[in-house]
Design a protein around this motif. Structure first.
Motif, PDB file in Angstrom:
ATOM      1  N   GLY A  61      15.982   6.142   9.108  1.00  0.00           N
ATOM      2  CA  GLY A  61      15.354   7.276   9.766  1.00  0.00           C
ATOM      3  C   GLY A  61      14.715   6.914  11.097  1.00  0.00           C
ATOM      4  N   PRO A  62      13.654   7.655  11.491  1.00  0.00           N
ATOM      5  CA  PRO A  62      13.007   7.403  12.786  1.00  0.00           C
ATOM      6  C   PRO A  62      12.318   6.042  12.834  1.00  0.00           C
ATOM      7  CG  PRO A  62      12.412   9.560  11.899  1.00  0.00           C
ATOM      8  CD  PRO A  62      13.090   8.808  10.799  1.00  0.00           C
ATOM      9  N   GLU A  63      11.930   5.660  14.030  1.00  0.00           N
ATOM     10  CA  GLU A  63      11.230   4.382  14.268  1.00  0.00           C
ATOM     11  C   GLU A  63       9.940   4.310  13.442  1.00  0.00           C
ATOM     12  OE1 GLU A  63      10.973   0.694  16.320  1.00  0.00           O
ATOM     13  OE2 GLU A  63      12.554   2.203  16.379  1.00  0.00           O
ATOM     14  N   PRO A  64       9.661   3.162  12.796  1.00  0.00           N
ATOM     15  CA  PRO A  64       8.387   3.026  12.070  1.00  0.00           C
ATOM     16  C   PRO A  64       7.201   3.050  13.026  1.00  0.00           C
ATOM     17  CG  PRO A  64       9.541   0.913  12.175  1.00  0.00           C
ATOM     18  CD  PRO A  64      10.489   1.959  12.701  1.00  0.00           C
ATOM     19  N   ASP A  65       6.068   3.554  12.556  1.00  0.00           N
ATOM     20  CA  ASP A  65       4.894   3.624  13.424  1.00  0.00           C
ATOM     21  C   ASP A  65       4.233   2.260  13.581  1.00  0.00           C
ATOM     22  OD1 ASP A  65       4.184   3.793  10.698  1.00  0.00           O
ATOM     23  OD2 ASP A  65       2.274   4.737  11.161  1.00  0.00           O
ATOM     24  N   THR A  66       4.239   1.457  12.519  1.00  0.00           N
ATOM     25  CA  THR A  66       3.660   0.116  12.535  1.00  0.00           C
ATOM     26  C   THR A  66       4.135  -0.618  11.294  1.00  0.00           C
ATOM     27  OG1 THR A  66       1.593  -1.179  12.507  1.00  0.00           O
ATOM     28  CG2 THR A  66       1.578   0.924  11.346  1.00  0.00           C
ATOM     29  N   LEU A  67       4.049  -1.949  11.307  1.00  0.00           N
ATOM     30  CA  LEU A  67       4.328  -2.746  10.107  1.00  0.00           C
ATOM     31  C   LEU A  67       3.055  -3.415   9.600  1.00  0.00           C
ATOM     32  CD1 LEU A  67       7.845  -4.260  10.887  1.00  0.00           C
ATOM     33  CD2 LEU A  67       7.248  -2.246   9.538  1.00  0.00           C
ATOM     34  N   ASP A  68       1.943  -2.885   9.997  1.00  0.00           N
ATOM     35  CA  ASP A  68       0.648  -3.309   9.464  1.00  0.00           C
ATOM     36  C   ASP A  68       0.409  -2.506   8.187  1.00  0.00           C
ATOM     37  OD1 ASP A  68      -2.083  -3.526   8.837  1.00  0.00           O
ATOM     38  OD2 ASP A  68      -2.643  -3.797  10.936  1.00  0.00           O
ATOM     39  N   PRO A  69       0.385  -3.149   7.008  1.00  0.00           N
ATOM     40  CA  PRO A  69       0.306  -2.386   5.753  1.00  0.00           C
ATOM     41  C   PRO A  69      -0.878  -1.430   5.679  1.00  0.00           C
ATOM     42  CG  PRO A  69       0.823  -4.680   5.294  1.00  0.00           C
ATOM     43  CD  PRO A  69       0.492  -4.599   6.765  1.00  0.00           C
ATOM     44  N   GLN A  70      -2.040  -1.862   6.151  1.00  0.00           N
ATOM     45  CA  GLN A  70      -3.228  -1.022   6.038  1.00  0.00           C
ATOM     46  C   GLN A  70      -3.271   0.092   7.088  1.00  0.00           C
ATOM     47  OE1 GLN A  70      -3.684  -4.554   5.410  1.00  0.00           O
ATOM     48  NE2 GLN A  70      -3.599  -3.919   3.262  1.00  0.00           N
ATOM     49  N   ARG A  71      -2.407   0.033   8.090  1.00  0.00           N
ATOM     50  CA  ARG A  71      -2.416   1.059   9.135  1.00  0.00           C
ATOM     51  C   ARG A  71      -1.169   1.936   9.128  1.00  0.00           C
ATOM     52  NH1 ARG A  71      -4.947  -2.773  13.891  1.00  0.00           N
ATOM     53  NH2 ARG A  71      -7.123  -2.127  13.636  1.00  0.00           N
ATOM     54  N   SER A  72      -0.203   1.604   8.328  1.00  0.00           N
ATOM     55  CA  SER A  72       1.050   2.358   8.311  1.00  0.00           C
ATOM     56  C   SER A  72       0.841   3.725   7.680  1.00  0.00           C
ATOM     57  CB  SER A  72       2.112   1.583   7.532  1.00  0.00           C
ATOM     58  OG  SER A  72       1.725   1.437   6.176  1.00  0.00           O
ATOM     59  N   ARG A  73       1.754   4.656   8.030  1.00  0.00           N
ATOM     60  CA  ARG A  73       1.623   6.004   7.478  1.00  0.00           C
ATOM     61  C   ARG A  73       2.943   6.747   7.335  1.00  0.00           C
ATOM     62  NH1 ARG A  73      -1.108  10.286  11.140  1.00  0.00           N
ATOM     63  NH2 ARG A  73       0.206  11.554   9.795  1.00  0.00           N
ATOM     64  N   THR A  74       4.054   6.162   7.772  1.00  0.00           N
ATOM     65  CA  THR A  74       5.317   6.881   7.727  1.00  0.00           C
ATOM     66  C   THR A  74       6.267   6.279   6.694  1.00  0.00           C
ATOM     67  OG1 THR A  74       6.379   5.513   9.430  1.00  0.00           O
ATOM     68  CG2 THR A  74       5.106   7.426  10.181  1.00  0.00           C
ATOM     69  N   ASP A  75       7.216   7.110   6.271  1.00  0.00           N
ATOM     70  CA  ASP A  75       8.201   6.671   5.294  1.00  0.00           C
ATOM     71  C   ASP A  75       9.017   5.490   5.805  1.00  0.00           C
ATOM     72  OD1 ASP A  75       8.998   7.193   2.699  1.00  0.00           O
ATOM     73  OD2 ASP A  75      10.675   8.450   3.284  1.00  0.00           O
ATOM     74  N   ALA A  76       9.367   5.526   7.103  1.00  0.00           N
ATOM     75  CA  ALA A  76      10.150   4.430   7.675  1.00  0.00           C
ATOM     76  C   ALA A  76       9.397   3.109   7.577  1.00  0.00           C
ATOM     77  CB  ALA A  76      10.502   4.741   9.127  1.00  0.00           C
ATOM     78  N   SER A  77       8.093   3.143   7.820  1.00  0.00           N
ATOM     79  CA  SER A  77       7.279   1.938   7.705  1.00  0.00           C
ATOM     80  C   SER A  77       7.180   1.480   6.254  1.00  0.00           C
ATOM     81  CB  SER A  77       5.877   2.193   8.262  1.00  0.00           C
ATOM     82  OG  SER A  77       5.917   2.499   9.626  1.00  0.00           O
ATOM     83  N   PHE A  78       6.932   2.431   5.359  1.00  0.00           N
ATOM     84  CA  PHE A  78       6.764   2.082   3.950  1.00  0.00           C
ATOM     85  C   PHE A  78       8.014   1.417   3.378  1.00  0.00           C
ATOM     86  CE2 PHE A  78       3.195   5.213   2.526  1.00  0.00           C
ATOM     87  CZ  PHE A  78       2.361   4.671   3.482  1.00  0.00           C
ATOM     88  N   ASN A  79       9.200   1.917   3.748  1.00  0.00           N
ATOM     89  CA  ASN A  79      10.437   1.328   3.232  1.00  0.00           C
ATOM     90  C   ASN A  79      10.528  -0.153   3.576  1.00  0.00           C
ATOM     91  OD1 ASN A  79      11.294   3.777   2.196  1.00  0.00           O
ATOM     92  ND2 ASN A  79      12.491   4.309   4.010  1.00  0.00           N
ATOM     93  N   ILE A  80      10.133  -0.503   4.777  1.00  0.00           N
ATOM     94  CA  ILE A  80      10.190  -1.899   5.213  1.00  0.00           C
ATOM     95  C   ILE A  80       9.096  -2.715   4.545  1.00  0.00           C
ATOM     96  CG2 ILE A  80      10.062  -3.436   7.212  1.00  0.00           C
ATOM     97  CD1 ILE A  80      11.028  -1.031   8.923  1.00  0.00           C
ATOM     98  N   LEU A  81       7.889  -2.169   4.519  1.00  0.00           N
ATOM     99  CA  LEU A  81       6.751  -2.909   3.970  1.00  0.00           C
ATOM    100  C   LEU A  81       6.913  -3.206   2.484  1.00  0.00           C
ATOM    101  CD1 LEU A  81       3.907  -1.103   5.919  1.00  0.00           C
ATOM    102  CD2 LEU A  81       4.542  -3.520   6.114  1.00  0.00           C
ATOM    103  N   ARG A  82       7.592  -2.330   1.753  1.00  0.00           N
ATOM    104  CA  ARG A  82       7.816  -2.603   0.329  1.00  0.00           C
ATOM    105  C   ARG A  82       8.744  -3.786   0.118  1.00  0.00           C
ATOM    106  NH1 ARG A  82       8.577   3.221   0.129  1.00  0.00           N
ATOM    107  NH2 ARG A  82       6.669   4.225  -0.614  1.00  0.00           N
TER     108      ARG A  82
END
Length: 557
Positions: A61-82
């Motif tokens: 999907g769209p670009e992740p907002d951040t890869l900082d676990p405590q600051r992330s908020r989007t699905d794209a970020s969560f998929n990577i962080l998991r």
């Protein structure tokens, strides 16, 4: 270098019926995957990529907002962080919580104390021992006001979390401690039946202290990040992809079947489909609605459609005119939206019309609906016109409003259809404004330019509270600015009661209270829609729409 799509601003002034017809015709989608010459070019590149079977290529999907676990908020970020990190718990194939870095846990009789026992020999990706105190550090960082985490509010059940987020107590007073290296104790202010699911979310992931101390807010970057999941971050090309490689230090590394994962960021579903058909992706993030019928006919064995706990909605900016202190106007705009037509004719890929806020299928909950959900369409329109006039608008003085959304085929088509419905029934003059996803988030958070905005919410755990909390006063991701003391009081009482039946009744009453004020326009409930290559094994459809790369394997291709 970050590239931002040029915004598309279109003022719809013509025939509303013509606009609606255009939006419905757009669903037909005769493109069927794109230009043949382009497909041939993409296909040759795809065959080369497909030959490398140790790399999983995920549409994300769209670009992740951040890869900082405590600051992330989007699905794209969560998929990577998991994939990069692991919580105390994880999400199982059926969407229920399962052991993660914690091999077991116990819960006190009153539901207020959770004791977790970590697996033996856990290590960070750089080889450092991973201990319970690292989880304590991550949870304290989540609620620390200095972190400014949009997810801080989800930790409200933990003792002192609310006071810490509000700056009234220090982070080290959080009700989380580590009596020894393998034991973590979480003490709650009130029972939280969803805690185990919450602990699988990135905000609760551990922190590698030395890296955070050295780099601060810049620690979540390739070459710096130290993580504890089955993969480690190797590269991030903004606007293109993120690369993660297998982490040999992960406690269950022997079970990880792929050597690396490419998270490919493609905001446009039609482009993603073309790349999938060219064998450049092993599975897609979603599907373009306009080509769903073609996909169902030609790729039935690769199509995965299943229920999902998530909602697509429009939010009102309640901090500024014209919607501040105007519940009647908001109700009028909601009443003339034909959600059944949106779900069947504009979308047409299995979504359910949303006449309420909490999706069906949530454990121990009955989804609520607007009081006009079963009203005949003509009666709804008549009442909406009365409310519209009472708010001071007419044919001579029409409401002029902007609908702001992130660029994409589906979002544009829905905006066209809704603008047409508003124009036809009320005479509203709507301007459509599309922008890149992260720019949209910034616009919404600024609360200056937005009037009506597109958003969505994916449940963080299988419980109604994950949807109810989104509209709680002061919650970090309450995008509308909605604040209702009666609603907040119902949520507070629901959080405090150990009686599950009483808790359910309070949350249902809270949803009805909120719906009566219309801070949001629910439009439809999502379904999971993916295309998955035949050579991908280990896939499990689930209501949480979570696929851990460690569970997937590539068999030929």
């Amino acid at each position: 270098m970050r590239r931002i799509r040029q915004p598309l601003a279109v003022a719809w002034r013509g025939s509303a019926l013509a606009l609606l017809a255009a939006s419905l015709l757009a669903c037909g989608g005769s493109d069927r995957g794109g230009d043949a010459a382009q497909e041939a070019a993409d296909g040759s590149a795809g065959k080369s990529a497909a030959a490398v079977r140790d790399t999983l290529r995920r549409g994300n999907g769209p670009e992740p907002d951040t890869l900082d676990p405590q600051r992330s908020r989007t699905d794209a970020s969560f998929n990577i962080l998991r994939d990069l990190f692991e919580g105390l718990t994880a999400v199982g194939p059926d969407g229920a919580p399962v052991p993660g870095s914690a091999e077991s846990w116990t819960v006190s009789a009153d539901g207020l104390v959770y004791t977790f026992h970590l697996r033996e020999g856990l290590r960070w990706s750089n080889g450092d021992p991973l201990v319970a105190a690292d989880y304590v550090a991550g949870m304290r960082r989540l609620v620390d006001p200095a972190t400014a985490s949009p997810y801080a509010g989800v930790f409200d059940p933990v003792r002192n979390a609310t006071a810490i987020v509000g700056g009234r107590k220090p982070p080290d007073s959080l009700g989380v401690d580590a009596p020894d290296q393998r034991t973590l104790v979480i003490r709650l202010e009130h029972p939280a039946p969803y805690l185990l699911g919450l602990l699988a979310q990135p905000g609760t992931f551990p922190v590698h202290g030395p890296t955070l101390a050295q780099y601060g807010a810049e620690h979540a970057r390739p070459g710096r990040m130290v993580s504890n999941g089955p993969f480690v971050l190797r590269d991030w090309v903004v606007g293109s992809h993120v690369v993660a490689e297998r982490n040999p230090m992960y406690w269950n590394a022997a079970a990880t079947k792929v050597q690396r994962v490419h998270f490919v960021h493609i905001a446009d579903p039609s482009t993603e489909l073309r790349r999938y058909r060219a064998d450049e992706l092993d599975f897609t993030h979603t599907l373009p609605a306009s080509q769903f019928a073609w996909t169902k006919e030609h790729l039935p064995a690769e199509l995965h459609v299943s229920p999902q706990l998530s909602i697509y909605y429009y939010g009102f900016n309640l901090t500024r005119p014209p919607f501040k202190s105007q519940p009647g106007l908001r109700r009028a705009l909601s009443m003339v939206i034909d959600r059944d037509r949106l779900a069947t004719s504009v979308m047409g890929v299995g979504e359910a019309p949303a006449w309420g806020w909490v999706p069906p299928g949530v454990t121990n909950y009955t989804s609520q609906k607007f009081d006009y959900a079963s009203m005949p369409a003509a009666d709804r329109v008549a009442e909406a016109r009365r409310l519209y006039a009472a708010a001071g608008y007419s044919a001579q003085n029409p409401l002029k409003v902007e609908i702001r959304y992130n660029s994409g085929e589906v979002h544009n088509r829905l905006a066209v259809a809704i603008a047409a419905m508003w124009k036809e029934s009320l005479g509203v003059e709507a301007t459509l404004y599309a922008e890149e996803f992260r720019a949209l988030l910034q616009s919404i958070q600024a609360r200056q330019d937005t009037q009506v905005f597109r958003s969505s919410w994916v449940g963080d755990y299988n419980d109604a509270f994950t949807f109810a909390q989104l509209l709680q006063s002061g919650f970090g991701i309450n995008l509308t600015g909605y604040s209702n003391p009666a609603y907040d009081a119902l949520l507070a009482e629901a959080m405090a009661t150990p009686d599950l039946a009483r808790r359910r009744a309070l949350l249902e009453e809270a949803e009805r209270t909120m719906l009566a004020e219309h801070p949001v326009l629910p439009l439809y409930f999502y379904v999971n829609k993916h295309l998955v290559k035949p050579w991908v094994t280990g896939w499990s459809d689930n209501v949480m729409n979570i696929q851990y790369s460690k569970n997937l394997a590539l068999d030929g291709g």
